[in-house]
Design a protein around this motif. Structure first.
Motif, PDB file in Angstrom:
ATOM      1  N   VAL A 175       0.845  -1.203   0.000  1.00 29.30           N
ATOM      2  CA  VAL A 175       0.000   0.000   0.000  1.00 29.30           C
ATOM      3  C   VAL A 175       0.877   1.249   0.000  1.00 29.30           C
ATOM      4  N   LEU A 176       0.419   2.267  -0.699  1.00 38.58           N
ATOM      5  CA  LEU A 176       1.083   3.569  -0.757  1.00 38.58           C
ATOM      6  C   LEU A 176       0.061   4.638  -0.410  1.00 38.58           C
ATOM      7  N   VAL A 177       0.394   5.460   0.580  1.00 39.97           N
ATOM      8  CA  VAL A 177      -0.512   6.520   1.037  1.00 39.97           C
ATOM      9  C   VAL A 177       0.179   7.871   0.897  1.00 39.97           C
ATOM     10  N   LYS A 178      -0.527   8.831   0.355  1.00 39.52           N
ATOM     11  CA  LYS A 178       0.009  10.195   0.209  1.00 39.52           C
ATOM     12  C   LYS A 178      -1.111  11.177   0.507  1.00 39.52           C
ATOM     13  N   ASP A 179      -0.809  12.148   1.404  1.00 39.16           N
ATOM     14  CA  ASP A 179      -1.800  13.174   1.783  1.00 39.16           C
ATOM     15  C   ASP A 179      -3.124  12.546   2.208  1.00 39.16           C
ATOM     16  N   ASN A 180      -3.004  11.502   3.039  1.00 40.29           N
ATOM     17  CA  ASN A 180      -4.161  10.803   3.613  1.00 40.29           C
ATOM     18  C   ASN A 180      -5.049  10.111   2.587  1.00 40.29           C
ATOM     19  N   GLU A 181      -4.521   9.859   1.398  1.00 41.91           N
ATOM     20  CA  GLU A 181      -5.259   9.130   0.368  1.00 41.91           C
ATOM     21  C   GLU A 181      -4.452   7.902  -0.057  1.00 41.91           C
ATOM     22  N   ILE A 182      -5.136   6.782  -0.245  1.00 41.39           N
ATOM     23  CA  ILE A 182      -4.474   5.583  -0.745  1.00 41.39           C
ATOM     24  C   ILE A 182      -4.272   5.752  -2.250  1.00 41.39           C
ATOM     25  N   VAL A 183      -3.029   5.718  -2.680  1.00 42.85           N
ATOM     26  CA  VAL A 183      -2.693   5.977  -4.076  1.00 42.85           C
ATOM     27  C   VAL A 183      -2.896   4.736  -4.949  1.00 42.85           C
ATOM     28  N   ASN A 184      -2.478   3.589  -4.462  1.00 46.51           N
ATOM     29  CA  ASN A 184      -2.554   2.367  -5.272  1.00 46.51           C
ATOM     30  C   ASN A 184      -3.858   1.615  -5.016  1.00 46.51           C
ATOM     31  N   LYS A 185      -3.938   0.381  -5.505  1.00 43.06           N
ATOM     32  CA  LYS A 185      -5.128  -0.448  -5.308  1.00 43.06           C
ATOM     33  C   LYS A 185      -4.719  -1.741  -4.603  1.00 43.06           C
ATOM     34  N   PRO A 186      -4.800  -1.767  -3.255  1.00 40.38           N
ATOM     35  CA  PRO A 186      -4.410  -2.976  -2.522  1.00 40.38           C
ATOM     36  C   PRO A 186      -5.175  -4.194  -3.015  1.00 40.38           C
ATOM     37  N   SER A 187      -4.497  -5.343  -3.047  1.00 41.18           N
ATOM     38  CA  SER A 187      -5.102  -6.543  -3.624  1.00 41.18           C
ATOM     39  C   SER A 187      -6.045  -7.270  -2.677  1.00 41.18           C
ATOM     40  N   SER A 188      -5.966  -6.986  -1.392  1.00 42.42           N
ATOM     41  CA  SER A 188      -6.830  -7.666  -0.442  1.00 42.42           C
ATOM     42  C   SER A 188      -8.294  -7.307  -0.688  1.00 42.42           C
ATOM     43  N   GLU A 189      -9.150  -8.321  -0.669  1.00 42.16           N
ATOM     44  CA  GLU A 189     -10.577  -8.068  -0.881  1.00 42.16           C
ATOM     45  C   GLU A 189     -11.165  -7.242   0.258  1.00 42.16           C
ATOM     46  N   TYR A 190     -10.466  -7.181   1.374  1.00 40.81           N
ATOM     47  CA  TYR A 190     -10.946  -6.405   2.520  1.00 40.81           C
ATOM     48  C   TYR A 190     -10.284  -5.032   2.597  1.00 40.81           C
ATOM     49  N   GLY A 191      -9.524  -4.661   1.578  1.00 44.97           N
ATOM     50  CA  GLY A 191      -8.842  -3.373   1.586  1.00 44.97           C
ATOM     51  C   GLY A 191      -7.502  -3.465   2.294  1.00 44.97           C
ATOM     52  N   GLU A 192      -7.092  -2.374   2.926  1.00 42.99           N
ATOM     53  CA  GLU A 192      -5.803  -2.364   3.633  1.00 42.99           C
ATOM     54  C   GLU A 192      -5.731  -3.414   4.733  1.00 42.99           C
ATOM     55  N   ARG A 193      -4.529  -3.926   4.936  1.00 40.42           N
ATOM     56  CA  ARG A 193      -4.314  -4.869   6.021  1.00 40.42           C
ATOM     57  C   ARG A 193      -3.796  -4.148   7.262  1.00 40.42           C
ATOM     58  N   TYR A 194      -3.956  -4.802   8.407  1.00 43.26           N
ATOM     59  CA  TYR A 194      -3.413  -4.281   9.658  1.00 43.26           C
ATOM     60  C   TYR A 194      -1.970  -4.777   9.779  1.00 43.26           C
ATOM     61  N   LEU A 195      -1.040  -3.843   9.905  1.00 41.62           N
ATOM     62  CA  LEU A 195       0.389  -4.158   9.832  1.00 41.62           C
ATOM     63  C   LEU A 195       1.136  -3.663  11.067  1.00 41.62           C
ATOM     64  N   PRO A 196       2.326  -4.226  11.352  1.00 37.97           N
ATOM     65  CA  PRO A 196       3.088  -3.799  12.525  1.00 37.97           C
ATOM     66  C   PRO A 196       4.002  -2.603  12.265  1.00 37.97           C
ATOM     67  N   THR A 197       4.365  -2.366  10.991  1.00 37.64           N
ATOM     68  CA  THR A 197       5.321  -1.293  10.698  1.00 37.64           C
ATOM     69  C   THR A 197       5.012  -0.614   9.371  1.00 37.64           C
ATOM     70  N   ALA A 198       5.437   0.638   9.265  1.00 42.89           N
ATOM     71  CA  ALA A 198       5.312   1.388   8.012  1.00 42.89           C
ATOM     72  C   ALA A 198       6.394   2.446   7.965  1.00 42.89           C
ATOM     73  N   PHE A 199       6.977   2.637   6.795  1.00 40.78           N
ATOM     74  CA  PHE A 199       7.918   3.737   6.610  1.00 40.78           C
ATOM     75  C   PHE A 199       7.117   5.001   6.305  1.00 40.78           C
ATOM     76  N   LEU A 200       7.277   6.007   7.185  1.00 43.08           N
ATOM     77  CA  LEU A 200       6.504   7.240   7.082  1.00 43.08           C
ATOM     78  C   LEU A 200       7.418   8.420   6.772  1.00 43.08           C
ATOM     79  N   VAL A 201       6.901   9.354   6.007  1.00 48.94           N
ATOM     80  CA  VAL A 201       7.658  10.548   5.620  1.00 48.94           C
ATOM     81  C   VAL A 201       7.066  11.766   6.328  1.00 48.94           C
TER      82      VAL A 201
END
Length: 385
Positions: free
Chosen positions: A333-359
């Motif tokens: 997943v790629l997020v920019k300005d609080n909007e999801i830029v790409n199209k995650p493949s999960s049928e449930y949308g974004e997944r719950y993850l332990p880490t993310a690189f943030l700018v």
């Protein structure tokens, strides 16, 4: 002259009593039966030809292993055994792990030169040269895939985000919003039993703001890391905790493989690209800019996905001198300005993850507490909702 004799009455009755469509129906039934038989044998022949191609030709074997490698990256890994057999599946996974480990051994010697602000020498001097925006995003596409390259021009503006609450991971879009970040991408891997995990138990280690937040390794073990040191230099490869501390690593997660080191790609061709899937990867140019490649997948009418060779080539084309794979698949997943830029493949949308690189525009203001403080990794249940 003899007169033609009239037909017998019984013959006339028989002709009149015969249903009008009987002969046509018989012809139709016979034609349908012949068509069905021909279709059946045609399918048998096509199936036999396809099986012969898959198992008896070089190109067929390559295709068979491509499908198997693609399945290995999904929650349906077990299906690969029906294509290449269980023994070959086990061998394939072991070979990839061995190869990935080897790809992280070579010593990285790359150096970065962060750009310095200078004055223009033109008649309109007196103004500083215009700096590029901190974050730029461009679309990329190739055979069967579509995705994005996010360039972060100042690597010192990146921090590793972690979940807000114990017991469950967090969506990248939620982390971006909660921390006040400009952008974010998914980070390292995590324990994910039956692909239904809670996203809270990382694999390996997590380092944020120069501190070891999570250690699932032990003291003397080594791990394949992807991260950044205090000067903004990207770190990727196989290292021990002592080495990471001595190198001043600021932000890091465990993941593999490293795909570029010292300016050269480590994956020789598409056949070594570990199947086709959604991908996330991180790289760095000589000028210090960090590159995040995000490729969508598992969406046939939009983007099937990419192999690691594709990702490597995108990185090299964009000037990367070092690059490594991050968690992909349905986590991408790629997020920019609080909007999801790409199209995650999960049928449930974004997944719950332990880490993310943030700018961040001002990363020194980011408050990122250690959510795993005091927890024993062995006691964390990754399946508990």
């Amino acid at each position: 002259m003899e007169q033609a004799s009239l037909p017998k009455r019984s013959s006339v009755r028989n002709q009149r009593s015969a249903p009008k469509g009987t002969k046509k129906r018989k012809k139709k039934k016979g034609g349908f039966l012949r068509f069905s038989i021909r279709l059946f044998w045609s399918l048998v022949l096509v199936g036999a030809a396809a099986a012969a191609w898959l198992f008896l030709t070089v190109s067929g074997n390559h295709f068979r292993y491509l499908i198997a490698d693609t399945l290995i990256t999904t929650q349906h890994r077990y299906l690969a055994k029906y294509i290449i057999g269980q023994d070959e599946l086990n061998k394939r996974v072991a070979e990839y792990n061995k190869r990935f480990e080897a790809m992280g051994v070579e010593k990285d010697t790359h150096q970065i030169k962060l750009p310095v602000q200078t004055q223009t020498a033109s008649a309109e001097a007196g103004k500083e040269m215009e700096k590029p925006p901190l974050v730029e995003i461009e679309e990329v596409s190739g055979k069967g895939y579509h995705g994005y390259v996010m360039t972060v021009h100042d690597p010192t503006k990146i921090r590793l985000g972690v979940p807000a609450k114990r017991g469950k991971g967090e969506k990248v879009s939620s982390m971006v919003k909660r921390y006040g970040a400009i952008a974010g991408v998914n980070g390292g891997g995590f324990a994910d039993p039956n692909w239904k995990g809670n996203g809270f138990k990382p694999i390996g280690i997590v380092i944020s703001q120069g501190k070891l937040y999570y250690n699932g390794l032990g003291k003397n073990a080594t791990t394949q890391v992807v991260g950044i040191d205090r000067d903004g230099k990207m770190i990727a490869g196989n290292y021990s905790l002592k080495e990471l501390d001595r190198m001043g690593v600021q932000e890091a997660v465990t993941f593999q493989p490293r795909i570029i080191v010292n300016g050269k790609g480590l994956i020789k061709n598409a056949a070594e690209g570990w199947g086709i899937a959604p991908r996330t990867a991180m790289g760095q140019r000589e000028d210090g800019a960090i590159l995040f490649v995000v490729i969508d997948g598992r969406q046939p009418t939009y983007s099937v996905g990419a192999n690691l060779y594709d990702v490597q080539q995108i990185m090299l084309k964009h000037g990367a001198v070092i690059a490594a794979n991050l968690d992909g698949g349905s986590s991408t997943v790629l997020v920019k300005d609080n909007e999801i830029v790409n199209k995650p493949s999960s049928e449930y949308g974004e997944r719950y993850l332990p880490t993310a690189f943030l700018v961040f525009e001002h990363p020194e203001q980011a408050d990122i507490p250690n959510i795993w403080a005091g927890l024993n990794p062995r006691d964390i249940d990754p399946s508990k909702k």
